[in-house]
Design an enzyme around this catalytic site. Structure first.
Site, PDB file in Angstrom:
ATOM      1  N   GLU A 266      -1.886  -2.685   0.863  1.00  0.00           N
ATOM      2  CA  GLU A 266      -2.676  -3.345  -0.111  1.00  0.00           C
ATOM      3  C   GLU A 266      -1.846  -3.564  -1.367  1.00  0.00           C
ATOM      4  OE1 GLU A 266      -6.847  -1.601   1.238  1.00  0.00           O
ATOM      5  OE2 GLU A 266      -5.719  -0.411  -0.064  1.00  0.00           O
TER       6      GLU A 266
ATOM      7  N   CYS B  59     -14.826   1.242  -1.125  1.00  0.00           N
ATOM      8  CA  CYS B  59     -14.409   1.282  -2.546  1.00  0.00           C
ATOM      9  C   CYS B  59     -15.029   0.055  -3.422  1.00  0.00           C
ATOM     10  CB  CYS B  59     -13.045   1.574  -2.878  1.00  0.00           C
ATOM     11  SG  CYS B  59     -11.971   0.472  -1.841  1.00  0.00           S
TER      12      CYS B  59
END
Length: 667
Positions: A322, A413
């Site tokens: 990521e 998240c």
């Protein structure tokens, strides 16, 4: 008292004992009441749909139960990740922002009930981490056998603390209650007693605790919190890695830990962690006057905006980790662009503006906010993207990248980060420095501002982002001399971004005009702002006209993925073509220099949006599959943020200007 506290937090102002701080301070979101058709419905949807759905999912997925089991010291951690605690904290933070401007007894009581559950899970010395407390002999696999043992990697113990601190600060400042704040302070005091120059040393694996400690410092003026935030920052670069390895997991770049923070000059590693690190560095630089921090984040910002930013404001190109890729590595088909990274990008650029007072930071903030951030939440308020694609080719689409939104994720998240970002948007509209009032975002509503200790009401009216005609009505209680600084967006000055990463293919020559009480005025431009200083009287009116033409954007030639292609922009909005408007396919359109597109407002689409329509070449294969033809076909582009609301299919942001090659693919 509550209003003063809210000002301290959301304006960036320091508590009475603090001296240094951000020179440019946002007007508190509690002093700005929006009344527009773009953001106000989103904020209301967040209040009525997203927050309740988030709490419900925290209960249904076992996140709440983790806290209950921790209180009993019995059971087995019931979710996947040790940071799942933070989904409750972030939802409480968003709920607190909402309560600050929209009192709701039912929501207030529910939040208090969650705080009771959180309190029960806290250990006597302040430790709060359900992944270990439930069963200390058998903690989560990422957690290590002892407290903090794996903090440098993936235990997320301090990450959990950071989000607790941010939620507790928001809750206290919104409600005046200390129930969650006391939990946070007890945990923070444990950290102060555990970490430091003559205590335990660690560079947190996932940054955010540094930002949270600064929040607590602003409330308490307890210098130990600020000192610990700086200590955690300064610990980076001390761990031994394979410095010569190009693997970010081996050389520490994934954690922004390869170099001391003051020596870093490039945006690297996990994009969300990076944004929280750079935001914390900005906070500490503002509060301590540390010029080395400031110099470092200035260089990092130049690198990100000049070499690593997607055209819609997304960041973090590489799915593996990521993370940021190499300079100019911005692939479309595999773009990651995590929603949390876009949120962090907005937070960091707000802080960079607060440090420097330059419009270029708000330009990046606006680009991200209107495009690559709100693309991450569906208009229903309860469907989300974790990643934000730049291109979907249906015949190649990975099952997770076909354009469908999800109600929740195993790692959630992003949805809970959206919960806390959306209600804070009014706090990004205005800022102040001395007697200067900055207009950063163009959102209709009423703001109550204090200039030179005197009240001024500022009413903004427009139909932005669809229309560039803006009006501001100023009403000081009595005639008052001060300066209005109106941001002239980079896109209205022939700057696609504040770097050479993207440019408009052709310059526009329509000027930005400003009138005061109907009369044209000449104005100076400073740091991207039109400067208007005069003695303002009640109902004085400023009109600014930002020309909104359909523009073609081209990428720097070093972005190989976009060579020979253009993206479409009008005002702050980046556009894409989606299958539903274009006979099921979008990857075969051409956008030559001669293409002419018109902007049309469609009130029946996506709650009302401006779409781009025209007729452009489209490469087609005949029924026999043996002949290729390029004929003119109707074309429609929609705002990028609005895609994936009508089922799964192709989507494209970048369009080739001409055919340069044809690949033959068997299906």
């Amino acid at each position: 008292m509550k209003r003063i506290l809210l000002f301290l937090m959301f304006s960036g102002a320091a508590a009475t004992a603090q001296v240094k701080d951000y020179p440019y301070r946002p007007v508190a979101f509690t002093s700005v009441k929006l009344s527009d058709n773009f953001w106000t419905p989103r904020i209301e949807t967040n209040r009525t749909v997203t927050i309740p759905a988030s709490f419900e999912r925290c209960e249904n997925t076992g996140r709440v139960k983790n806290f209950q089991m921790a209180a009993q010291h019995s059971g087995k951690f019931g979710t996947t990740f040790p940071f799942d605690d933070t989904d409750i904290y972030k939802t409480i933070e968003g709920a607190s922002f909402s309560l600050a401007v929209h009192p709701d007894k039912k929501l207030d009581a529910y939040v208090d009930s969650m705080i009771v559950i959180i309190a029960g899970a806290q250990e006597p010395d302040g430790y709060l981490y359900t992944a270990r407390t439930i069963d200390p002999a058998h903690p989560h696999a990422w957690s290590g056998t002892r407290r903090w043992e794996n903090e440098h990697d993936n235990s997320h113990e301090l990450y959990n603390s950071g989000h607790l601190f941010e939620a507790a600060s928001a809750h206290f400042l919104a409600t005046g209650k200390r129930n969650l704040l006391n939990i946070a302070l007890k945990n923070a005091d444990l950290l102060v007693n555990t970490f430091g120059p003559d205590k335990m040393h660690v560079a947190p694996g996932h940054e955010v605790v540094e930002m949270g400690l600064v929040r607590l410092y602003r409330i308490t003026s307890k210098k130990e919190y600020l000192d610990l935030a700086k200590f955690f920052l300064d610990e980076r670069g001390k761990r031994q890695y394979n410095k010569r390895s190009k693997n970010p997991f081996q050389n520490g770049e994934y954690w922004q830990n390869a170099k001391p923070v003051i020596d870093q000059d490039e945006a690297v590693g996990h994009a969300v962690r990076a944004m929280y690190l750079y935001s914390a560095m900005a906070d500490v630089a503002a509060l301590t006057g540390d010029r080395q921090y400031l110099n470092a984040i200035d260089h990092i910002w130049d690198n990100m905006v000049g070499k690593k930013l997607y055209v819609q404001g997304g960041i973090g190109a590489v799915p593996d980790g990521e993370r940021f890729g190499d300079n100019y590595d911005l692939p479309n088909g595999t773009a990651y662009n995590e929603t949390c990274a876009a949120i962090g990008n907005v937070m960091w650029n707000q802080r960079m503006f607060q440090l420097h007072g330059e419009a270029k930071y708000v330009d990046v903030l606006e680009k991200t906010l209107y495009n690559g951030l709100i693309s991450g939440v569906g208009m229903d308020g309860k469907s989300f993207f974790y990643t934000n694609a730049m291109q979907i080719k249906h015949i190649f689409a990975h099952k997770d990248m076909e354009g469908g939104r999800s109600g929740w994720f195993e790692c959630s998240c992003c949805p809970t980060n959206i919960v806390r970002l959306i209600p804070s948007i009014p706090g990004y509209v205005y800022a102040q420095n001395g007697d200067a009032v900055f207009v950063n975002l163009f959102i209709p509503g009423t703001a109550d501002i204090v200039v030179n200790n005197k009240p001024v009401q500022l009413i903004q009216q427009n139909n932005y982002p669809w229309d560039g005609r803006l009006q501001f009505t100023l009403s000081p209680k009595s005639p008052l001399t001060f300066t209005m600084k109106l941001r002239i967006p980079g896109w209205a000055q022939n700057k696609a971004v504040p770097s050479d990463l993207y440019t408009f293919s052709q310059a526009a020559d329509t000027p930005v005009t400003i009138r005061v009480n109907g009369e044209p005025v000449n104005y100076a431009v400073e740091n991207g702002y039109a400067v208007l200083k005069r003695t303002w009287k009640k109902n004085d009116r400023i009109e600014m006209n930002l020309p909104m033409e359909v523009r073609s954007v081209v990428a720097n030639p070093l972005v190989r993925e976009d060579l020979g292609k253009v993206a479409l922009q009008r005002g702050p909005i980046i556009y894409c073509a989606e299958w539903a408007d274009n006979d099921g396919s979008t990857s075969n359109f051409l956008m030559p220099k001669t293409a002419s597109l018109s902007a049309e407002f469609d009130k029946g689409l996506f709650n009302g949006v401006t779409v781009l329509r025209g007729s452009v070449p489209k490469v087609m294969v005949d029924a026999s599959g043996e002949k290729i033809d390029t004929g003119s076909k109707p074309f429609t582009a929609i705002p990028y943020y609005a895609w994936a609301h009508r089922g799964k299919g192709e989507m494209t942001v970048w369009f080739p200007q001409k055919v340069t090659n044809v690949d033959l693919i068997s299906k």
